[in-house]
Design a protein around this motif. Structure first.
Motif, PDB file in Angstrom:
ATOM      1  N   HIS A 386      15.757 -14.169 -13.598  1.00 56.68           N
ATOM      2  CA  HIS A 386      16.372 -14.854 -12.450  1.00 56.68           C
ATOM      3  C   HIS A 386      15.358 -15.479 -11.502  1.00 56.68           C
ATOM      4  O   HIS A 386      15.737 -15.983 -10.452  1.00 56.68           O
ATOM      5  CB  HIS A 386      17.266 -13.900 -11.642  1.00 56.68           C
ATOM      6  N   GLN A 387      14.053 -15.399 -11.827  1.00 56.58           N
ATOM      7  CA  GLN A 387      13.042 -15.956 -10.929  1.00 56.58           C
ATOM      8  C   GLN A 387      12.177 -17.018 -11.604  1.00 56.58           C
ATOM      9  O   GLN A 387      11.431 -17.720 -10.935  1.00 56.58           O
ATOM     10  CB  GLN A 387      12.126 -14.827 -10.400  1.00 56.58           C
ATOM     11  N   GLY A 388      12.228 -17.107 -12.915  1.00 54.64           N
ATOM     12  CA  GLY A 388      11.369 -18.043 -13.623  1.00 54.64           C
ATOM     13  C   GLY A 388       9.975 -17.479 -13.789  1.00 54.64           C
ATOM     14  O   GLY A 388       9.771 -16.263 -13.868  1.00 54.64           O
ATOM     15  N   LEU A 389       8.974 -18.355 -13.809  1.00 53.72           N
ATOM     16  CA  LEU A 389       7.580 -17.929 -13.974  1.00 53.72           C
ATOM     17  C   LEU A 389       7.006 -17.481 -12.633  1.00 53.72           C
ATOM     18  O   LEU A 389       7.110 -18.183 -11.632  1.00 53.72           O
ATOM     19  CB  LEU A 389       6.745 -19.068 -14.553  1.00 53.72           C
ATOM     20  N   VAL A 390       6.397 -16.295 -12.628  1.00 52.06           N
ATOM     21  CA  VAL A 390       5.754 -15.755 -11.423  1.00 52.06           C
ATOM     22  C   VAL A 390       4.321 -15.401 -11.790  1.00 52.06           C
ATOM     23  O   VAL A 390       4.082 -14.654 -12.750  1.00 52.06           O
ATOM     24  CB  VAL A 390       6.495 -14.507 -10.897  1.00 52.06           C
ATOM     25  N   ASN A 391       3.366 -15.958 -11.038  1.00 55.50           N
ATOM     26  CA  ASN A 391       1.957 -15.614 -11.265  1.00 55.50           C
ATOM     27  C   ASN A 391       1.724 -14.169 -10.841  1.00 55.50           C
ATOM     28  O   ASN A 391       2.024 -13.788  -9.707  1.00 55.50           O
ATOM     29  CB  ASN A 391       1.047 -16.550 -10.481  1.00 55.50           C
ATOM     30  N   MET A 392       1.135 -13.372 -11.735  1.00 50.68           N
ATOM     31  CA  MET A 392       0.921 -11.954 -11.472  1.00 50.68           C
ATOM     32  C   MET A 392      -0.526 -11.565 -11.722  1.00 50.68           C
ATOM     33  O   MET A 392      -1.251 -12.234 -12.457  1.00 50.68           O
ATOM     34  CB  MET A 392       1.835 -11.083 -12.348  1.00 50.68           C
ATOM     35  N   TYR A 393      -0.885 -10.424 -11.119  1.00 54.22           N
ATOM     36  CA  TYR A 393      -2.237  -9.891 -11.235  1.00 54.22           C
ATOM     37  C   TYR A 393      -2.124  -8.369 -11.343  1.00 54.22           C
ATOM     38  O   TYR A 393      -1.149  -7.765 -10.892  1.00 54.22           O
ATOM     39  CB  TYR A 393      -3.082 -10.242 -10.004  1.00 54.22           C
ATOM     40  N   TYR A 394      -3.166  -7.774 -11.927  1.00 57.77           N
ATOM     41  CA  TYR A 394      -3.291  -6.324 -11.902  1.00 57.77           C
ATOM     42  C   TYR A 394      -4.314  -5.966 -10.818  1.00 57.77           C
ATOM     43  O   TYR A 394      -5.435  -6.489 -10.809  1.00 57.77           O
ATOM     44  CB  TYR A 394      -3.763  -5.777 -13.246  1.00 57.77           C
ATOM     45  N   LEU A 395      -3.917  -5.074  -9.933  1.00 59.95           N
ATOM     46  CA  LEU A 395      -4.830  -4.575  -8.904  1.00 59.95           C
ATOM     47  C   LEU A 395      -5.574  -3.375  -9.480  1.00 59.95           C
ATOM     48  O   LEU A 395      -4.955  -2.388  -9.898  1.00 59.95           O
ATOM     49  CB  LEU A 395      -4.031  -4.172  -7.654  1.00 59.95           C
ATOM     50  N   ASN A 396      -6.921  -3.482  -9.520  1.00 60.88           N
ATOM     51  CA  ASN A 396      -7.717  -2.421 -10.157  1.00 60.88           C
ATOM     52  C   ASN A 396      -8.285  -1.426  -9.155  1.00 60.88           C
ATOM     53  O   ASN A 396      -8.136  -0.221  -9.307  1.00 60.88           O
ATOM     54  CB  ASN A 396      -8.858  -3.026 -10.962  1.00 60.88           C
ATOM     55  N   ARG A 397      -8.986  -1.980  -8.141  1.00 57.37           N
ATOM     56  CA  ARG A 397      -9.693  -1.100  -7.212  1.00 57.37           C
ATOM     57  C   ARG A 397     -10.224  -1.922  -6.047  1.00 57.37           C
ATOM     58  O   ARG A 397     -10.143  -3.154  -6.044  1.00 57.37           O
ATOM     59  CB  ARG A 397     -10.863  -0.390  -7.905  1.00 57.37           C
ATOM     60  N   ILE A 398     -10.789  -1.228  -5.042  1.00 54.80           N
ATOM     61  CA  ILE A 398     -11.531  -1.914  -3.990  1.00 54.80           C
ATOM     62  C   ILE A 398     -12.859  -2.388  -4.578  1.00 54.80           C
ATOM     63  O   ILE A 398     -13.473  -1.693  -5.405  1.00 54.80           O
ATOM     64  CB  ILE A 398     -11.786  -0.961  -2.802  1.00 54.80           C
ATOM     65  N   LYS A 399     -13.309  -3.562  -4.173  1.00 54.56           N
ATOM     66  CA  LYS A 399     -14.621  -4.029  -4.646  1.00 54.56           C
ATOM     67  C   LYS A 399     -15.687  -3.028  -4.262  1.00 54.56           C
ATOM     68  O   LYS A 399     -15.638  -2.433  -3.167  1.00 54.56           O
ATOM     69  CB  LYS A 399     -14.930  -5.395  -4.048  1.00 54.56           C
ATOM     70  N   PRO A 400     -16.691  -2.800  -5.127  1.00 55.30           N
ATOM     71  CA  PRO A 400     -17.702  -1.766  -4.872  1.00 55.30           C
ATOM     72  C   PRO A 400     -18.374  -1.889  -3.517  1.00 55.30           C
ATOM     73  O   PRO A 400     -18.677  -0.867  -2.880  1.00 55.30           O
ATOM     74  CB  PRO A 400     -18.696  -1.956  -6.021  1.00 55.30           C
ATOM     75  N   GLU A 401     -18.638  -3.115  -3.069  1.00 50.59           N
ATOM     76  CA  GLU A 401     -19.348  -3.268  -1.792  1.00 50.59           C
ATOM     77  C   GLU A 401     -18.496  -2.872  -0.591  1.00 50.59           C
ATOM     78  O   GLU A 401     -19.013  -2.695   0.518  1.00 50.59           O
ATOM     79  CB  GLU A 401     -19.837  -4.725  -1.632  1.00 50.59           C
ATOM     80  N   PHE A 402     -17.176  -2.742  -0.818  1.00 49.13           N
ATOM     81  CA  PHE A 402     -16.281  -2.384   0.277  1.00 49.13           C
ATOM     82  C   PHE A 402     -15.685  -0.980   0.122  1.00 49.13           C
ATOM     83  O   PHE A 402     -14.796  -0.604   0.884  1.00 49.13           O
ATOM     84  CB  PHE A 402     -15.135  -3.402   0.378  1.00 49.13           C
ATOM     85  N   ALA A 403     -16.170  -0.218  -0.866  1.00 50.18           N
ATOM     86  CA  ALA A 403     -15.621   1.113  -1.130  1.00 50.18           C
ATOM     87  C   ALA A 403     -16.615   2.192  -0.722  1.00 50.18           C
ATOM     88  O   ALA A 403     -17.833   2.037  -0.878  1.00 50.18           O
ATOM     89  CB  ALA A 403     -15.272   1.261  -2.604  1.00 50.18           C
ATOM     90  N   SER A 404     -16.090   3.296  -0.222  1.00 47.01           N
ATOM     91  CA  SER A 404     -16.950   4.429   0.136  1.00 47.01           C
ATOM     92  C   SER A 404     -16.969   5.486  -0.961  1.00 47.01           C
ATOM     93  O   SER A 404     -17.608   6.527  -0.806  1.00 47.01           O
ATOM     94  CB  SER A 404     -16.467   5.060   1.449  1.00 47.01           C
ATOM     95  N   ASP A 405     -16.272   5.235  -2.084  1.00 52.09           N
ATOM     96  CA  ASP A 405     -16.280   6.155  -3.211  1.00 52.09           C
ATOM     97  C   ASP A 405     -16.445   5.351  -4.488  1.00 52.09           C
ATOM     98  O   ASP A 405     -16.188   4.149  -4.541  1.00 52.09           O
ATOM     99  CB  ASP A 405     -14.991   6.987  -3.250  1.00 52.09           C
ATOM    100  N   SER A 406     -16.888   6.023  -5.536  1.00 50.20           N
ATOM    101  CA  SER A 406     -17.168   5.316  -6.791  1.00 50.20           C
ATOM    102  C   SER A 406     -15.899   4.808  -7.476  1.00 50.20           C
ATOM    103  O   SER A 406     -15.943   3.833  -8.231  1.00 50.20           O
ATOM    104  CB  SER A 406     -17.919   6.247  -7.752  1.00 50.20           C
ATOM    105  N   ALA A 407     -14.772   5.446  -7.228  1.00 54.03           N
ATOM    106  CA  ALA A 407     -13.528   5.030  -7.878  1.00 54.03           C
ATOM    107  C   ALA A 407     -12.896   3.823  -7.202  1.00 54.03           C
ATOM    108  O   ALA A 407     -11.979   3.218  -7.756  1.00 54.03           O
ATOM    109  CB  ALA A 407     -12.538   6.198  -7.887  1.00 54.03           C
ATOM    110  N   GLY A 408     -13.383   3.463  -6.003  1.00 53.46           N
ATOM    111  CA  GLY A 408     -12.833   2.310  -5.303  1.00 53.46           C
ATOM    112  C   GLY A 408     -11.451   2.558  -4.722  1.00 53.46           C
ATOM    113  O   GLY A 408     -10.616   1.645  -4.669  1.00 53.46           O
ATOM    114  N   ILE A 409     -11.252   3.764  -4.243  1.00 55.33           N
ATOM    115  CA  ILE A 409      -9.959   4.118  -3.657  1.00 55.33           C
ATOM    116  C   ILE A 409     -10.009   4.092  -2.125  1.00 55.33           C
ATOM    117  O   ILE A 409      -9.045   3.717  -1.463  1.00 55.33           O
ATOM    118  CB  ILE A 409      -9.517   5.526  -4.123  1.00 55.33           C
TER     119      ILE A 409
END
Length: 419
Positions: A386-409
């Motif tokens: 009912h919406q047609g084509l929708v551009n989508m992305y997978y969100l993986n993590r916070i970029k390393p330079e902006f994360a305070s933990d190795s997992a990027g959480i």
């Protein structure tokens, strides 16, 4: 002395209980009445006493009486005869009266020789006790003295009635206070329940206006979380265990959403719906939803590592996020629900449904808000019902330079300074 009982004894005892006078502390009003009675009659002692089922209990006493004297058995009480007569009992010489000359009160240590008592009678005709004067030898009273004692007994009843009315008033005030406390407690509980259902500002508006005005928000972020393989899990678990674990997950989701300024709206079976930027608008709702989604996956990943060791099936979710305009308001009259409507909600649900377990799917509208802070995998255009084509992305993590933990959480200070 043979004990006699008034004809209206059950009603009399009930009336006596209603005055709540037995076994109470001394009161100056009754003490003064006893003293005044002794002085009027020129007697060395006077009593205000009440007769219950088994005893004569002394409320007030004056004069030459033992300090420990507080009651006497009803079967030897002279006042018992007085309350049966419903009139003044005047005995100048107790030793010459066959009703009393063998009483321990007359022949014993007290050695009472004279008695004059007036019953204390209620308006309903119940004799509760007596006002009496006594002497330790024979004595005569004048007619005027006896009449004065009779009038004083009526004043004693007036005093007793005022005391009863004061007790009733105090009990009414106490009951009003208890009712007020119950009302306050019930209101507090009602407010607490309302705050569990509605956001604080919405609950306040509902209490003030008895309704909530629907509001349009030109930008909000909707997050949809849905457990996958739930039917398979249900088939392998006890129903109570399923509900208990689902409740634990949703409770954890509630904490995560609250920590990221996201408003939990509702659960639908095994699905969970929340929104950012509603009902309090803010500019970070897309970022807040993304951080919350990452923490949800992190929570489940840690839980599933433990379940894997126990050879238990994993709890997996699909998460869909979309940003756009919504309308928010309260529906229902007896069971309130704060909810949102609009195409933004529909797309969030479709984005979630088009995703895969263990990953966060986001629409392009959300990606535009978060692309500088988070690592993303491009999915491309996905056909959505009912919406047609929708551009989508997978969100993986916070970029390393902006994360305070190795997992990027967890974001660091630079994360919030990034434009």
């Amino acid at each position: 002395m043979n004990q006699i009982i008034p004809a209206n004894e059950p009603g009399r005892l009930e009336a006596l209980r209603n005055y709540a006078i037995l076994d109470t502390l001394p009161e100056i009003g009754f003490d003064e009445i006893a003293e005044l009675a002794a002085q009027i009659c020129g007697c060395p002692a006077a009593l205000v006493s009440f007769v219950d089922a088994s005893r004569q209990w002394i409320k007030a006493k004056y004069g030459l009486l033992p300090a420990e004297l507080s009651e006497c058995p009803r079967e030897i009480s002279i006042c018992t005869v007085t309350i049966c007569n419903n009139d003044i009992l005047y005995v100048p010489d107790l030793m010459k009266d066959q009703r009393f000359n063998t009483s321990p009160l007359v022949t014993g240590d007290l050695h009472i020789g004279f008695y004059c008592g007036v019953p204390l009678i209620t308006r309903d005709g119940h004799a509760l006790g007596t006002l009496c004067v006594i002497d330790f030898g024979p004595r005569e009273l004048t007619f005027e003295q006896r009449e004065a004692l009779r009038r004083l007994s009526r004043q004693t009843m007036v005093h007793l009635e005022l005391r009863r009315q004061l007790l009733v008033r105090n009990e009414m005030l106490l009951e009003l206070e208890r009712a007020r406390d119950r009302a306050v407690a019930e209101k507090a509980e009602s407010d607490k329940l309302l705050l569990n259902i509605l956001p604080p500002s919405i609950a306040a508006e509902l209490k003030t206006n008895d309704r909530v005005q629907p509001r349009y928000f030109d930008s909000a972020t909707v997050i949809m979380i849905d457990f996958t393989g739930f039917t398979r899990l249900v088939e392998t678990m006890e129903p109570a265990s399923v509900i208990d674990q689902l409740d634990q997950h949703f409770t954890k989701f509630d904490d995560i959403m609250a920590n990221h300024r996201l408003e939990k709206l509702k659960t639908i079976g095994d699905a969970y719906l929340a929104v950012g930027g509603v009902p309090e608008p803010n500019r970070s709702h897309a970022i807040d939803a993304s951080l919350g989604a990452l923490q949800v996956l992190d929570h489940l990943a840690r839980l599933n590592r433990q379940r894997e060791k126990l050879r238990l099936p994993a709890w997996q979710v699909r998460i869909g996020i979309n940003t756009g305009p919504v309308i928010a308001g309260v529906v229902g009259k007896h069971k309130f629900t704060y909810d949102i409507w609009g195409n933004t909600v529909n797309i969030a649900q479709r984005v979630e449904a088009a995703g895969v377990p263990g990953r966060i799917s986001i629409a392009e509208s959300t990606w535009q808000y978060i692309k500088t802070r988070f690592e993303i995998d491009v999915r491309g255009a996905v056909e959505v019902k009912h919406q047609g084509l929708v551009n989508m992305y997978y969100l993986n993590r916070i970029k390393p330079e902006f994360a305070s933990d190795s997992a990027g959480i967890i974001p660091n200070d630079r994360f919030w300074k990034q434009e």
